[in-house]
Motif scaffolding. Structure first.
Motif, PDB file in Angstrom:
ATOM      1  N   THR A 100       0.846  -1.196   0.000  1.00  0.00           N
ATOM      2  CA  THR A 100       0.000   0.000   0.000  1.00  0.00           C
ATOM      3  C   THR A 100       0.885   1.251   0.000  1.00  0.00           C
ATOM      4  O   THR A 100       1.859   1.315   0.749  1.00  0.00           O
ATOM      5  CB  THR A 100      -0.942  -0.023   1.219  1.00  0.00           C
ATOM      6  OG1 THR A 100      -1.703  -1.227   1.165  1.00  0.00           O
ATOM      7  CG2 THR A 100      -1.880   1.165   1.231  1.00  0.00           C
ATOM      8  N   HIS A 101       0.569   2.197  -0.870  1.00  0.00           N
ATOM      9  CA  HIS A 101       1.446   3.360  -1.089  1.00  0.00           C
ATOM     10  C   HIS A 101       0.642   4.656  -1.026  1.00  0.00           C
ATOM     11  O   HIS A 101      -0.520   4.684  -1.412  1.00  0.00           O
ATOM     12  CB  HIS A 101       2.118   3.237  -2.460  1.00  0.00           C
ATOM     13  CG  HIS A 101       2.845   1.936  -2.628  1.00  0.00           C
ATOM     14  ND1 HIS A 101       4.182   1.784  -2.342  1.00  0.00           N
ATOM     15  CD2 HIS A 101       2.407   0.709  -2.991  1.00  0.00           C
ATOM     16  CE1 HIS A 101       4.530   0.522  -2.544  1.00  0.00           C
ATOM     17  NE2 HIS A 101       3.473  -0.153  -2.943  1.00  0.00           N
ATOM     18  N   SER A 102       1.292   5.718  -0.563  1.00  0.00           N
ATOM     19  CA  SER A 102       0.599   7.010  -0.488  1.00  0.00           C
ATOM     20  C   SER A 102       0.998   7.886  -1.672  1.00  0.00           C
ATOM     21  O   SER A 102       1.986   7.626  -2.348  1.00  0.00           O
ATOM     22  CB  SER A 102       0.933   7.712   0.832  1.00  0.00           C
ATOM     23  OG  SER A 102       2.028   8.574   0.651  1.00  0.00           O
ATOM     24  N   TYR A 103       0.204   8.916  -1.901  1.00  0.00           N
ATOM     25  CA  TYR A 103       0.482   9.860  -2.987  1.00  0.00           C
ATOM     26  C   TYR A 103       1.254  11.082  -2.480  1.00  0.00           C
ATOM     27  O   TYR A 103       1.398  12.063  -3.211  1.00  0.00           O
ATOM     28  CB  TYR A 103      -0.836  10.321  -3.618  1.00  0.00           C
ATOM     29  CG  TYR A 103      -1.601   9.208  -4.305  1.00  0.00           C
ATOM     30  CD1 TYR A 103      -1.164   8.684  -5.513  1.00  0.00           C
ATOM     31  CD2 TYR A 103      -2.762   8.681  -3.751  1.00  0.00           C
ATOM     32  CE1 TYR A 103      -1.865   7.665  -6.155  1.00  0.00           C
ATOM     33  CE2 TYR A 103      -3.467   7.666  -4.384  1.00  0.00           C
ATOM     34  CZ  TYR A 103      -3.011   7.162  -5.579  1.00  0.00           C
ATOM     35  OH  TYR A 103      -3.700   6.152  -6.207  1.00  0.00           O
TER      36      TYR A 103
ATOM     37  N   SER B   8       8.560   2.772  -6.865  1.00  0.00           N
ATOM     38  CA  SER B   8       9.204   4.084  -6.726  1.00  0.00           C
ATOM     39  C   SER B   8       9.111   4.860  -8.044  1.00  0.00           C
ATOM     40  O   SER B   8       9.114   6.084  -8.051  1.00  0.00           O
ATOM     41  CB  SER B   8      10.642   3.970  -6.219  1.00  0.00           C
ATOM     42  OG  SER B   8      11.467   3.456  -7.213  1.00  0.00           O
ATOM     43  N   ASP B   9       8.953   4.159  -9.171  1.00  0.00           N
ATOM     44  CA  ASP B   9       8.743   4.831 -10.453  1.00  0.00           C
ATOM     45  C   ASP B   9       7.325   5.436 -10.527  1.00  0.00           C
ATOM     46  O   ASP B   9       7.103   6.428 -11.197  1.00  0.00           O
ATOM     47  CB  ASP B   9       8.938   3.816 -11.591  1.00  0.00           C
ATOM     48  CG  ASP B   9       9.300   4.466 -12.919  1.00  0.00           C
ATOM     49  OD1 ASP B   9       9.999   5.503 -12.894  1.00  0.00           O
ATOM     50  OD2 ASP B   9       8.892   3.947 -13.968  1.00  0.00           O
ATOM     51  N   MET B  10       6.391   4.833  -9.805  1.00  0.00           N
ATOM     52  CA  MET B  10       5.012   5.326  -9.785  1.00  0.00           C
ATOM     53  C   MET B  10       4.821   6.464  -8.787  1.00  0.00           C
ATOM     54  O   MET B  10       4.180   7.463  -9.069  1.00  0.00           O
ATOM     55  CB  MET B  10       4.047   4.183  -9.384  1.00  0.00           C
ATOM     56  CG  MET B  10       3.864   3.107 -10.421  1.00  0.00           C
ATOM     57  SD  MET B  10       3.183   1.562  -9.714  1.00  0.00           S
ATOM     58  CE  MET B  10       1.581   2.089  -9.104  1.00  0.00           C
ATOM     59  N   PHE B  11       5.356   6.258  -7.589  1.00  0.00           N
ATOM     60  CA  PHE B  11       5.018   7.162  -6.480  1.00  0.00           C
ATOM     61  C   PHE B  11       6.179   8.062  -6.043  1.00  0.00           C
ATOM     62  O   PHE B  11       6.036   8.849  -5.131  1.00  0.00           O
ATOM     63  CB  PHE B  11       4.519   6.346  -5.283  1.00  0.00           C
ATOM     64  CG  PHE B  11       3.305   5.510  -5.601  1.00  0.00           C
ATOM     65  CD1 PHE B  11       2.081   6.115  -5.819  1.00  0.00           C
ATOM     66  CD2 PHE B  11       3.393   4.128  -5.726  1.00  0.00           C
ATOM     67  CE1 PHE B  11       0.954   5.355  -6.134  1.00  0.00           C
ATOM     68  CE2 PHE B  11       2.273   3.367  -6.037  1.00  0.00           C
ATOM     69  CZ  PHE B  11       1.056   3.975  -6.240  1.00  0.00           C
ATOM     70  N   GLY B  12       7.354   7.929  -6.680  1.00  0.00           N
ATOM     71  CA  GLY B  12       8.501   8.784  -6.357  1.00  0.00           C
ATOM     72  C   GLY B  12       9.311   8.226  -5.201  1.00  0.00           C
ATOM     73  O   GLY B  12       8.909   7.285  -4.543  1.00  0.00           O
TER      74      GLY B  12
END
Lengths: 247, 423
Positions: free
Chosen positions: B89-92, B419-423
């Motif tokens: 799960t990842h944050s923006y 990390s390519d999606m969310f930095g």
């Protein structure tokens, strides 16, 4: 690996054959117990040699070369782009004595948070001791000496790689093409199971890609990507990644 | 002088600062606007690349109805107990703080293509110069008779990661001796072709490692499936007698499901499961049809060289919602398509150089601990379609070291793509 110790390798080979014979008659653990420390160190180093060289003529690859590593201050080799975390650890006084190397090798990610060595760790303390002893043994430089990187001249790339190295890569094109690489090889230079390619020297980068084209290296994902790259694309990628700074 | 609110003042100051870095024709007030609908592998990547590569010259807004994103990829590893839910799960947050992307948390319900605005469920409208539509899939509930959104609370699909995934895990962990799991696999085309079969492997792994004697039946509307040889070899090796896969010639067609009774009716037999995992047929996310971007297939035709919608020059459709020729519907594909779309949008709006499109995909699957397999291909536009230019697949009978390296590579890929999606 270029450790320039061919006759010792030959001895290790003979030993290995002997050990294989022994393994038929005894248990494998006994066979391991009879392995010389040198052969054991070399065997353990096989996990490292995709990324590191040691011995005469050692050069930086994905990782910095390890010749004369014992006693060297962390993050200080010329010509290698270290992570910020590794440079800061060196500035804070970290030197690679045997004890520090031992802790680092046990669990690299925990020892220096944010360093980019893609290695889970060597769990067995005896293995670590053997490997560190072997590294000291095969190093040709004075322990702790800052050895200049011999990157360009010590290296003899294939003629195809030479052609690409002579080309001026377009970093802007490289940046676009790199989109395909950074899905797996993190642009930050961090590594979690896939090696970092950030800041790789151009000649190493180009040679490595040609090694996939010519089946010297065998990863299917890499072979597929590389076989679809034209020479100017490889040159562009090398130009882009060699200039990129790890975070 | 007119009244200036604090918000307005902030905008003006921002504009002033940006003027130094930009050519005069790109002053903040006339910065081109790109709106991205959907914050997954396609949308988050597109938003990040647009913001990163335009260096502030494009105003990027990302719309997603959630404030964090759980990846469908690796959700099977959560089922198998290899990952915790937090790790998928990842944050923006970074997209906002580090890349200056405006994140709007809400549901996009319509697109006015003439006015070039997106309508939000709360009544707001968001204007765009270019729109990226990356909504993923919606489930066609009635493709399996008797299944519905309500029924999914009893018989989870777990084909959109989130609470459904957690529900399936809960039910899987409760399976005991002598019980049976029945999966209904989806018909083509669907998200993540090897996904159902990796999931079955992970279910078997959980049962086996707890010593639970239970069976898994897969009822498939397809005659064959992705990486079939590799999965079947792995099932025979690790889970002998646990998994039975039936194609339509065996079950005679999937007719209906009764989630209360726990039964799946097929042409030739009735199958009873203590846990039913029903994965229905799929179509592009609702907003794609609302915007008139889909064709009869339920997915969106695109220009193979740019991912631009064939229905509207100002709209790009990427990821699972698009008809991307030979590319499978996967997170990797969506991430790859996003970069091509982002480059073309920069070309449209700020005259950035546009290079020829290249696409790629690799799908890793885990069969049992340290036994990973992969399939991958390169793609390029050919005769108006995205065609495969070369491909590979793991071989049956590979040694343990290769399989372990493949699994470790997949972990590296997960860290890389997220990390390519969310930095």
């Amino acid at each position: 690996m270029r450790n320039g110790l061919d006759n010792r390798n030959a001895v290790a080979c003979l030993l290995a054959i002997g050990l294989l014979c022994a393994a038929f008659m005894t248990t494998s653990s006994l066979a391991l117990a009879e392995e010389t420390p040198y052969a054991a160190g070399e065997r353990l180093f096989s996990q490292c040699k995709t990324c590191h060289e040691v011995g005469e003529g050692a050069r930086h690859k994905i990782g910095p070369h390890l010749d004369g590593i014992i006693g060297r201050v962390a993050g200080t080799m010329d010509g290698f782009k270290y992570s910020t975390a590794m440079r800061e650890a060196g500035e804070a006084g970290l030197a690679w004595d045997r004890e520090a190397l031992d802790s680092y090798l046990a669990k690299p990610r925990d020892f220096i948070k944010g360093n980019r060595m893609s290695y889970r760790g060597m769990g067995d303390a005896e293995d670590r001791e053997t490997l560190i002893g072997w590294l000291a043994n095969v190093s040709v430089s004075v322990p702790g000496a800052v050895v200049e990187d011999k990157a360009e001249e010590a290296h003899a790339p294939s003629s195809f790689a030479d052609i690409v190295l002579a080309m001026e890569g377009d970093p802007e094109y490289g940046e676009y093409l790199a989109g395909e690489c950074v899905t797996c090889h993190q642009a930050s230079g961090h590594a979690d199971g896939i090696p970092s390619i950030v800041g790789l020297p151009r000649d190493y980068f180009v040679t490595a890609l040609f090694e996939y084209k010519t089946n010297v290296r065998s990863n299917e994902v890499m072979k597929l990507r590389v076989n679809n790259l034209a020479n100017e694309e490889i040159a562009a990628l090398a130009a882009y990644f060699s200039e990129l700074e790890p975070q | 002088m007119t009244r200036i609110t604090r918000r307005r003042l902030g905008l003006l100051m921002g504009a002033g600062a940006a003027t130094f870095a930009m050519p005069t024709y790109l002053r903040a007030q006339d910065k081109p606007k790109v709106v991205v609908i959907g914050g997954g592998a396609g949308g988050a990547t597109a938003a990040r690349y647009l913001a990163k590569d335009s260096e502030g010259a494009i105003d990027v807004t990302l719309i997603d109805d959630s404030d964090q994103f759980t990846t469908c990829f690796f959700s099977n590893l959560y089922l198998g107990g290899y990952r915790d839910f937090g790790s998928i799960t990842h944050s923006y947050d970074k997209l906002q703080s580090d890349y200056g992307i405006t994140k709007v948390t809400g549901m996009a319900v319509g697109v006015d293509r003439d006015a070039k605005t997106v309508q939000m469920a709360d009544g707001a409208t968001i204007p765009y110069d270019r729109l990226v539509v990356s909504p993923g899939i919606d489930l066609i509930w009635d493709s399996v008779e008797g299944y519905s959104e309500e029924a999914a609370a009893i018989a989870p699909h777990a084909w959109k990661a989130g609470p459904q995934t957690q529900l399936l895990k809960e039910k899987l962990d409760a399976i005991g001796n002598g019980q049976q799991i029945v999966m209904v696999a989806p018909p083509n085309p669907y998200r993540c072709p090897p996904g159902p079969y990796e999931r079955v492997s992970m279910m078997a792994h959980v049962l086996k490692s707890k010593g639970v004697d239970a069976k898994i039946i897969v009822l498939d509307p397809k005659d064959k499936f992705s990486k079939q040889g590799l999965f079947e070899e792995g099932w025979a090796k690790y889970y002998p007698g646990m998994i039975e896969w039936y194609g339509p010639t065996v079950h005679g067609g999937i007719e209906s499901v009764d989630v209360e009774a726990g039964t799946v009716e097929t042409g030739l037999d009735t199958f009873k499961g203590d846990l039913l995992n029903i994965i229905p047929a799929q179509k592009a996310g609702m907003i794609a049809a609302e915007a008139g971007l889909t064709n009869d297939s339920g997915f969106c035709p695109i220009d193979a060289a740019s991912m631009r919608s064939t229905e509207d020059d100002s709209i790009f459709v990427i990821g699972d919602a698009s008809i991307a020729g030979a590319m499978p519907k996967s997170g990797f594909s969506a991430n790859s398509q996003a970069k091509v779309a982002a480059m073309n949008i920069r070309g449209d709006l700020i005259d950035a150089k546009v290079f020829p499109a290249k696409y790629s995909n690799t799908c890793w699957s885990l069969i049992e601990s340290d036994d990973g397999v992969k399939v991958g291909a390169q793609y390029a536009p050919q005769d108006g379609q995205i065609a495969s230019t070369s491909s590979f697949i793991s071989q049956t009978g590979e040694d343990e070291e290769t399989r372990k390296a493949t699994y470790e590579e997949s972990i590296g890929w997960y860290a890389g793509i997220t990390s390519d999606m969310f930095g």
